[in-house]
Enzyme design. Structure first.
Site, PDB file in Angstrom:
ATOM      1  N   GLY A 188       0.806  -1.223   0.000  1.00  0.00           N
ATOM      2  CA  GLY A 188       0.000   0.000   0.000  1.00  0.00           C
ATOM      3  C   GLY A 188       0.835   1.268   0.000  1.00  0.00           C
TER       4      GLY A 188
ATOM      5  N   HIS B 193       2.488   4.524  -5.094  1.00  0.00           N
ATOM      6  CA  HIS B 193       3.081   5.618  -5.861  1.00  0.00           C
ATOM      7  C   HIS B 193       3.241   5.143  -7.303  1.00  0.00           C
ATOM      8  CE1 HIS B 193       6.644   3.174  -5.447  1.00  0.00           C
ATOM      9  NE2 HIS B 193       6.599   3.278  -4.122  1.00  0.00           N
TER      10      HIS B 193
ATOM     11  N   HIS C 239       4.481   1.536  -8.037  1.00  0.00           N
ATOM     12  CA  HIS C 239       3.417   0.527  -8.001  1.00  0.00           C
ATOM     13  C   HIS C 239       2.528   0.674  -9.242  1.00  0.00           C
ATOM     14  CE1 HIS C 239       4.112   1.281  -3.538  1.00  0.00           C
ATOM     15  NE2 HIS C 239       4.335  -0.022  -3.637  1.00  0.00           N
TER      16      HIS C 239
ATOM     17  N   GLU D 219      11.863  -3.927  -9.994  1.00  0.00           N
ATOM     18  CA  GLU D 219      13.320  -4.068  -9.841  1.00  0.00           C
ATOM     19  C   GLU D 219      13.874  -3.141  -8.765  1.00  0.00           C
ATOM     20  OE1 GLU D 219      14.639  -3.689 -13.909  1.00  0.00           O
ATOM     21  OE2 GLU D 219      14.574  -5.878 -14.165  1.00  0.00           O
TER      22      GLU D 219
ATOM     23  N   ASP E 158      13.239  -3.538  -5.748  1.00  0.00           N
ATOM     24  CA  ASP E 158      13.629  -4.530  -4.747  1.00  0.00           C
ATOM     25  C   ASP E 158      14.280  -5.697  -5.490  1.00  0.00           C
ATOM     26  OD1 ASP E 158      12.246  -3.495  -2.109  1.00  0.00           O
ATOM     27  OD2 ASP E 158      10.869  -3.160  -3.764  1.00  0.00           O
TER      28      ASP E 158
ATOM     29  N   GLN F 277      14.817  -9.014  -3.681  1.00  0.00           N
ATOM     30  CA  GLN F 277      13.521  -9.654  -3.443  1.00  0.00           C
ATOM     31  C   GLN F 277      13.047 -10.360  -4.716  1.00  0.00           C
ATOM     32  OE1 GLN F 277       9.990  -7.844  -1.284  1.00  0.00           O
ATOM     33  NE2 GLN F 277       9.446  -7.325  -3.377  1.00  0.00           N
TER      34      GLN F 277
ATOM     35  N   LEU G  24      11.517   5.861  -6.100  1.00  0.00           N
ATOM     36  CA  LEU G  24      10.235   6.006  -5.398  1.00  0.00           C
ATOM     37  C   LEU G  24      10.094   4.895  -4.363  1.00  0.00           C
ATOM     38  CD1 LEU G  24       7.804   6.932  -8.301  1.00  0.00           C
ATOM     39  CD2 LEU G  24       8.464   8.378  -6.369  1.00  0.00           C
ATOM     40  N   SER G  25       9.627   5.291  -3.191  1.00  0.00           N
ATOM     41  CA  SER G  25       9.394   4.338  -2.111  1.00  0.00           C
ATOM     42  C   SER G  25       8.293   4.904  -1.220  1.00  0.00           C
ATOM     43  CB  SER G  25      10.681   4.157  -1.302  1.00  0.00           C
ATOM     44  OG  SER G  25      10.384   3.595  -0.040  1.00  0.00           O
TER      45      SER G  25
ATOM     46  N   ARG H 299       8.227   4.792   1.802  1.00  0.00           N
ATOM     47  CA  ARG H 299       8.853   5.376   2.994  1.00  0.00           C
ATOM     48  C   ARG H 299       9.378   6.791   2.752  1.00  0.00           C
ATOM     49  NH1 ARG H 299      10.552  -0.072   3.131  1.00  0.00           N
ATOM     50  NH2 ARG H 299      10.071  -1.170   5.062  1.00  0.00           N
TER      51      ARG H 299
HETATM   52  P1  AMP Z   1       6.058  -2.499  -1.570  1.00  0.00           P
HETATM   53  O1  AMP Z   1       4.670  -1.935  -1.496  1.00  0.00           O
HETATM   54  O2  AMP Z   1       7.122  -1.522  -1.247  1.00  0.00           O
HETATM   55  O3  AMP Z   1       6.190  -3.817  -0.868  1.00  0.00           O
HETATM   56  O4  AMP Z   1       6.293  -2.824  -3.117  1.00  0.00           O
HETATM   57  C1  AMP Z   1       5.385  -3.597  -3.845  1.00  0.00           C
HETATM   58  C2  AMP Z   1       5.950  -3.834  -5.218  1.00  0.00           C
HETATM   59  O5  AMP Z   1       6.172  -2.571  -5.855  1.00  0.00           O
HETATM   60  C3  AMP Z   1       7.294  -4.567  -5.211  1.00  0.00           C
HETATM   61  O6  AMP Z   1       7.341  -5.464  -6.298  1.00  0.00           O
HETATM   62  C4  AMP Z   1       8.281  -3.433  -5.386  1.00  0.00           C
HETATM   63  O7  AMP Z   1       9.501  -3.833  -5.969  1.00  0.00           O
HETATM   64  C5  AMP Z   1       7.517  -2.515  -6.312  1.00  0.00           C
HETATM   65  N1  AMP Z   1       8.040  -1.155  -6.235  1.00  0.00           N
HETATM   66  C6  AMP Z   1       8.165  -0.381  -5.123  1.00  0.00           C
HETATM   67  N2  AMP Z   1       8.776   0.778  -5.428  1.00  0.00           N
HETATM   68  C7  AMP Z   1       9.056   0.732  -6.757  1.00  0.00           C
HETATM   69  C8  AMP Z   1       9.708   1.610  -7.669  1.00  0.00           C
HETATM   70  N3  AMP Z   1      10.202   2.791  -7.294  1.00  0.00           N
HETATM   71  N4  AMP Z   1       9.819   1.226  -8.955  1.00  0.00           N
HETATM   72  C9  AMP Z   1       9.349   0.022  -9.361  1.00  0.00           C
HETATM   73  N5  AMP Z   1       8.739  -0.854  -8.549  1.00  0.00           N
HETATM   74  C10 AMP Z   1       8.586  -0.513  -7.262  1.00  0.00           C
END
Ligand code: AMP
Length: 281
Positions: free
Chosen positions: A31, A34, A37, A149, A151, A154, A185-186, A188
């Site tokens: 969740g 951004h 996602h 990519e 992560d 992961q 982008l994150s 956090r």
């Molecule tokens: P998360 O919500 O952070 O657990 O991420 C969920 C999915 O979105 C994972 O497959 C992440 O690698 C991907 N994701 C998160 N941030 C980015 C980003 N900046 N660029 C591409 N994929 C992302």
């Protein structure tokens, strides 16, 4: 767009969908969505008949309880974005449903893939990642699943999991998306203040400088050691690792093969832990 809060109801709905031979594409997230996602969702939208998005902050993948407790939550905005990008089904489960009791995760050992870098710095992290992804795959049974990519490690761990346990499932790699200033982008990032954000930009700048040096497009050579020292000297940034690795095995690659590897970096900036990576070729 349909929203399900229990695995039972979701499974019932998905079995109706699968009877009609629809191909399910799945995007797992925690969740606070951004555009990173958003890219995964758009790829899923064009590559599948039915797009399922999960939103669940998985407790077992956090080694740091403060990080877990302060993980951003923006469910209403997430649902709006999901709807606007054409998601068909959102799954937002409760922990009791997912873990059927006290959340726990079996230990996973895929060698360096789970033991090095993120695995070494965040004890038990990949145990939790594998536990939740396996559980979601078992509930949703998708034909394709989309991962970013951003992560990178992961992704390699999930590919290893699929090879062992979900051979029919296709994992689709989606590119890392950056903000306009270059910061990866994150979710956090909202916890960075203005000053910390400026410091955080040094992560991708370092990766870019390394790439330029590896490709000899800048004069002289920026070694890994020099790059580490430069980061260590910055106020407000604590470097955890900076290395050039093979993106499939997560083993470090020798200098002669740096242009085939990815530079990976993790650092603590203020109270936020950031990761980034860049292909060196
Ligand atoms: P998360 O919500 O952070 O657990 O991420 C969920 C999915 O979105 C994972 O497959 C992440 O690698 C991907 N994701 C998160 N941030 C980015 C980003 N900046 N660029 C591409 N994929 C992302």
């Amino acid at each position: 767009m349909e929203i399900f809060y229990t695995s039972k109801e979701l499974k019932e709905r998905l079995s109706e969908i699968k009877v009609r031979n629809k191909m399910v594409g799945f995007v797992p997230t925690m969740g606070s969505l951004h555009s990173g996602h958003g890219t995964l969702i758009s790829r899923a939208r064009t590559g599948s008949d039915v797009v399922v998005l999960s939103i669940y902050v998985n407790p077992t993948q956090f080694d740091n309880q403060h990080d877990f407790k302060t993980y951003p939550n923006a469910i209403q905005a997430d649902l709006d974005l999901a709807r606007s990008l054409g998601v068909d089904v959102v799954f937002a489960p409760k922990t009791e449903d997912i873990y059927e009791g006290v959340p726990n995760a079996d230990s996973v050992d895929y060698g360096d893939l789970t033991g090095a870098f993120e695995g070494a710095k965040r004890k038990g992290h990949f145990d939790g990642v594998v536990a939740i992804v396996r559980r979601l795959f078992q509930i949703i049974k998708p034909e394709k699943a989309f991962f970013g990519e951003k992560d990178l490690q992961q992704l390699a761990v999930i590919e290893a999991l699929c090879k062992r346990e979900f051979a029919q499932l296709e994992i689709v790699r989606c590119p890392l998306i950056r903000d306009i200033d270059g910061l990866a982008l994150s979710s956090r990032n909202v916890r960075l203040n203005q000053k910390e954000r400026l410091v955080a930009l040094e992560l991708h700048r370092t990766l870019n400088r390394l790439k330029a040096a590896v490709n000899r497009s800048i004069e002289g050579s920026v070694t890994l050691e020099a790059a580490r020292r430069a980061l260590d000297s910055l106020d407000g940034l604590e470097l955890e690792y900076l290395a050039i690795i093979d993106a499939k095995s997560f083993e470090e690659v020798g200098e002669e093969k740096w242009n085939e590897g990815h530079a990976v970096i993790a650092a603590q900036v203020g109270s936020v832990r950031l990761i980034d990576n860049l292909f060196m070729g």
